[in-house]
Design a protein around this motif. Structure first.
Motif, PDB file in Angstrom:
ATOM      1  N   SER A 277       0.825  -1.213   0.000  1.00  0.00           N
ATOM      2  CA  SER A 277       0.000   0.000   0.000  1.00  0.00           C
ATOM      3  C   SER A 277       0.857   1.260   0.000  1.00  0.00           C
ATOM      4  CB  SER A 277      -0.913   0.011   1.241  1.00  0.00           C
ATOM      5  OG  SER A 277      -1.562   1.273   1.314  1.00  0.00           O
ATOM      6  N   VAL A 278       0.512   2.182  -0.894  1.00  0.00           N
ATOM      7  CA  VAL A 278       1.242   3.456  -0.956  1.00  0.00           C
ATOM      8  C   VAL A 278       0.526   4.534  -0.141  1.00  0.00           C
ATOM      9  CG1 VAL A 278       2.348   2.968  -3.174  1.00  0.00           C
ATOM     10  CG2 VAL A 278       0.110   4.096  -3.146  1.00  0.00           C
ATOM     11  N   GLY A 279      -0.530   4.137   0.572  1.00  0.00           N
ATOM     12  CA  GLY A 279      -1.189   5.058   1.492  1.00  0.00           C
ATOM     13  C   GLY A 279      -2.222   5.976   0.862  1.00  0.00           C
ATOM     14  N   VAL A 280      -2.472   5.811  -0.437  1.00  0.00           N
ATOM     15  CA  VAL A 280      -3.510   6.617  -1.112  1.00  0.00           C
ATOM     16  C   VAL A 280      -4.484   5.605  -1.731  1.00  0.00           C
ATOM     17  CG1 VAL A 280      -3.991   8.351  -2.896  1.00  0.00           C
ATOM     18  CG2 VAL A 280      -1.817   8.435  -1.632  1.00  0.00           C
ATOM     19  N   ALA A 281      -5.730   5.626  -1.236  1.00  0.00           N
ATOM     20  CA  ALA A 281      -6.691   4.574  -1.596  1.00  0.00           C
ATOM     21  C   ALA A 281      -6.870   4.431  -3.109  1.00  0.00           C
ATOM     22  CB  ALA A 281      -8.037   4.852  -0.929  1.00  0.00           C
ATOM     23  N   LYS A 282      -7.000   5.556  -3.810  1.00  0.00           N
ATOM     24  CA  LYS A 282      -7.242   5.492  -5.264  1.00  0.00           C
ATOM     25  C   LYS A 282      -6.043   4.872  -5.989  1.00  0.00           C
ATOM     26  CE  LYS A 282      -9.840   6.675  -8.803  1.00  0.00           C
ATOM     27  NZ  LYS A 282     -11.158   6.050  -8.992  1.00  0.00           N
ATOM     28  N   LEU A 283      -4.833   5.195  -5.538  1.00  0.00           N
ATOM     29  CA  LEU A 283      -3.633   4.627  -6.183  1.00  0.00           C
ATOM     30  C   LEU A 283      -3.523   3.134  -5.887  1.00  0.00           C
ATOM     31  CD1 LEU A 283      -1.022   7.487  -5.554  1.00  0.00           C
ATOM     32  CD2 LEU A 283      -2.283   6.988  -7.653  1.00  0.00           C
ATOM     33  N   ASP A 284      -3.834   2.742  -4.656  1.00  0.00           N
ATOM     34  CA  ASP A 284      -3.818   1.301  -4.334  1.00  0.00           C
ATOM     35  C   ASP A 284      -4.810   0.549  -5.226  1.00  0.00           C
ATOM     36  OD1 ASP A 284      -1.876   1.464  -2.370  1.00  0.00           O
ATOM     37  OD2 ASP A 284      -3.304   1.552  -0.706  1.00  0.00           O
ATOM     38  N   GLU A 285      -5.976   1.157  -5.382  1.00  0.00           N
ATOM     39  CA  GLU A 285      -7.020   0.525  -6.201  1.00  0.00           C
ATOM     40  C   GLU A 285      -6.529   0.354  -7.644  1.00  0.00           C
ATOM     41  OE1 GLU A 285     -11.035   2.344  -8.016  1.00  0.00           O
ATOM     42  OE2 GLU A 285     -10.735   2.790  -5.902  1.00  0.00           O
ATOM     43  N   GLN A 286      -5.884   1.400  -8.181  1.00  0.00           N
ATOM     44  CA  GLN A 286      -5.379   1.328  -9.561  1.00  0.00           C
ATOM     45  C   GLN A 286      -4.251   0.301  -9.667  1.00  0.00           C
ATOM     46  OE1 GLN A 286      -4.350   5.432 -10.355  1.00  0.00           O
ATOM     47  NE2 GLN A 286      -6.481   6.030 -10.674  1.00  0.00           N
ATOM     48  N   HIS A 287      -3.373   0.250  -8.659  1.00  0.00           N
ATOM     49  CA  HIS A 287      -2.292  -0.755  -8.684  1.00  0.00           C
ATOM     50  C   HIS A 287      -2.878  -2.166  -8.682  1.00  0.00           C
ATOM     51  CE1 HIS A 287       0.731   2.325  -6.839  1.00  0.00           C
ATOM     52  NE2 HIS A 287       0.697   2.388  -8.143  1.00  0.00           N
ATOM     53  N   LYS A 288      -3.934  -2.373  -7.888  1.00  0.00           N
ATOM     54  CA  LYS A 288      -4.541  -3.717  -7.822  1.00  0.00           C
ATOM     55  C   LYS A 288      -5.124  -4.102  -9.186  1.00  0.00           C
ATOM     56  CE  LYS A 288      -5.837  -3.460  -2.952  1.00  0.00           C
ATOM     57  NZ  LYS A 288      -6.953  -3.230  -2.033  1.00  0.00           N
ATOM     58  N   ILE A 289      -5.728  -3.136  -9.867  1.00  0.00           N
ATOM     59  CA  ILE A 289      -6.312  -3.427 -11.190  1.00  0.00           C
ATOM     60  C   ILE A 289      -5.192  -3.800 -12.172  1.00  0.00           C
ATOM     61  CG2 ILE A 289      -7.489  -2.386 -13.185  1.00  0.00           C
ATOM     62  CD1 ILE A 289      -9.241  -0.863 -11.105  1.00  0.00           C
ATOM     63  N   LEU A 290      -4.098  -3.050 -12.139  1.00  0.00           N
ATOM     64  CA  LEU A 290      -2.961  -3.347 -13.033  1.00  0.00           C
ATOM     65  C   LEU A 290      -2.386  -4.732 -12.748  1.00  0.00           C
ATOM     66  CD1 LEU A 290      -0.741  -0.152 -13.359  1.00  0.00           C
ATOM     67  CD2 LEU A 290      -1.654  -1.568 -15.216  1.00  0.00           C
ATOM     68  N   ILE A 291      -2.218  -5.030 -11.463  1.00  0.00           N
ATOM     69  CA  ILE A 291      -1.703  -6.352 -11.064  1.00  0.00           C
ATOM     70  C   ILE A 291      -2.664  -7.438 -11.554  1.00  0.00           C
ATOM     71  CG2 ILE A 291      -1.328  -7.861  -9.046  1.00  0.00           C
ATOM     72  CD1 ILE A 291      -0.167  -5.346  -7.623  1.00  0.00           C
ATOM     73  N   GLY A 292      -3.960  -7.186 -11.412  1.00  0.00           N
ATOM     74  CA  GLY A 292      -4.970  -8.157 -11.853  1.00  0.00           C
ATOM     75  C   GLY A 292      -4.870  -8.416 -13.352  1.00  0.00           C
ATOM     76  N   MET A 293      -4.623  -7.359 -14.128  1.00  0.00           N
ATOM     77  CA  MET A 293      -4.517  -7.512 -15.590  1.00  0.00           C
ATOM     78  C   MET A 293      -3.305  -8.376 -15.948  1.00  0.00           C
ATOM     79  SD  MET A 293      -5.428  -3.601 -16.725  1.00  0.00           S
ATOM     80  CE  MET A 293      -6.451  -3.592 -18.172  1.00  0.00           C
ATOM     81  N   ILE A 294      -2.196  -8.126 -15.263  1.00  0.00           N
ATOM     82  CA  ILE A 294      -0.992  -8.916 -15.554  1.00  0.00           C
ATOM     83  C   ILE A 294      -1.171 -10.356 -15.059  1.00  0.00           C
ATOM     84  CG2 ILE A 294       1.494  -9.156 -15.085  1.00  0.00           C
ATOM     85  CD1 ILE A 294       1.640  -6.093 -15.112  1.00  0.00           C
ATOM     86  N   ASN A 295      -1.768 -10.518 -13.881  1.00  0.00           N
ATOM     87  CA  ASN A 295      -1.985 -11.878 -13.348  1.00  0.00           C
ATOM     88  C   ASN A 295      -2.862 -12.714 -14.272  1.00  0.00           C
ATOM     89  OD1 ASN A 295      -0.370 -11.648 -11.129  1.00  0.00           O
ATOM     90  ND2 ASN A 295      -2.020 -11.124  -9.709  1.00  0.00           N
ATOM     91  N   LYS A 296      -3.849 -12.060 -14.882  1.00  0.00           N
ATOM     92  CA  LYS A 296      -4.744 -12.783 -15.790  1.00  0.00           C
ATOM     93  C   LYS A 296      -3.922 -13.383 -16.944  1.00  0.00           C
ATOM     94  CE  LYS A 296      -8.840 -11.776 -18.455  1.00  0.00           C
ATOM     95  NZ  LYS A 296      -9.574 -10.670 -19.033  1.00  0.00           N
ATOM     96  N   LEU A 297      -2.954 -12.620 -17.424  1.00  0.00           N
ATOM     97  CA  LEU A 297      -2.105 -13.111 -18.514  1.00  0.00           C
ATOM     98  C   LEU A 297      -1.123 -14.166 -18.024  1.00  0.00           C
ATOM     99  CD1 LEU A 297      -1.438  -9.740 -20.339  1.00  0.00           C
ATOM    100  CD2 LEU A 297      -2.954 -11.593 -21.053  1.00  0.00           C
TER     101      LEU A 297
END
Ligand code: FEO
Length: 135
Positions: A11-31
């Protein structure tokens, strides 16, 4: 190849940035889970393009926060984002002619880049944003 795990220490301590990082990680994990998936419904370059587009939107959001709060390391941080954009642009072009799946080497690169970037480069602004009241 192992999927990327998002944990509280990411967590980088900013909720919106954490949320965006999780989405990016999810996209890469799917691949990572199914590197051939891209050949079933979309082209490989489309899948990579979608992930890159989302990354660029995230970078723009993050860069605005850094610039608006006068984050002292914003220039070097933005350079890292530009390097990612150039590298993935080259990969997108290279995969546009190959529809056999996402190469393992590319997934490895994306996974390592994102993990390093979140845990080292993004994490460097955490304390600063907290002091500035950026949530
Ligand atoms: Fe969250 Fe600097 O990308």
């Amino acid at each position: 190849m192992q999927e990327i795990i998002w944990a509280e220490k990411s967590s980088v301590g900013v909720a919106k940035l954490d949320e965006q990082h999780k989405i990016l990680i999810g996209m890469i994990n799917k691949l990572i889970r199914d590197p051939q998936a891209a050949t079933r419904s979309e082209t490989v370059s489309d899948v990579l393009g979608e992930m890159t587009d989302y990354a660029l939107k995230h970078f723009a959001y993050e860069e605005n926060l850094m610039v608006d709060s006068d984050y002292p390391r914003s220039k070097e941080h933005i350079k890292e984002h530009l390097a990612f954009r150039e590298t993935t642009g080259k990969f997108c072009s290279a995969t546009a002619i190959d529809v056999s799946g996402i190469p393992e080497m590319l997934l490895e690169h994306l996974s390592q880049w994102l993990t390093h970037h979140i845990l080292e480069i993004d994490m460097a602004y955490k304390a600063f944003f907290q002091e500035q009241g950026v949530r």
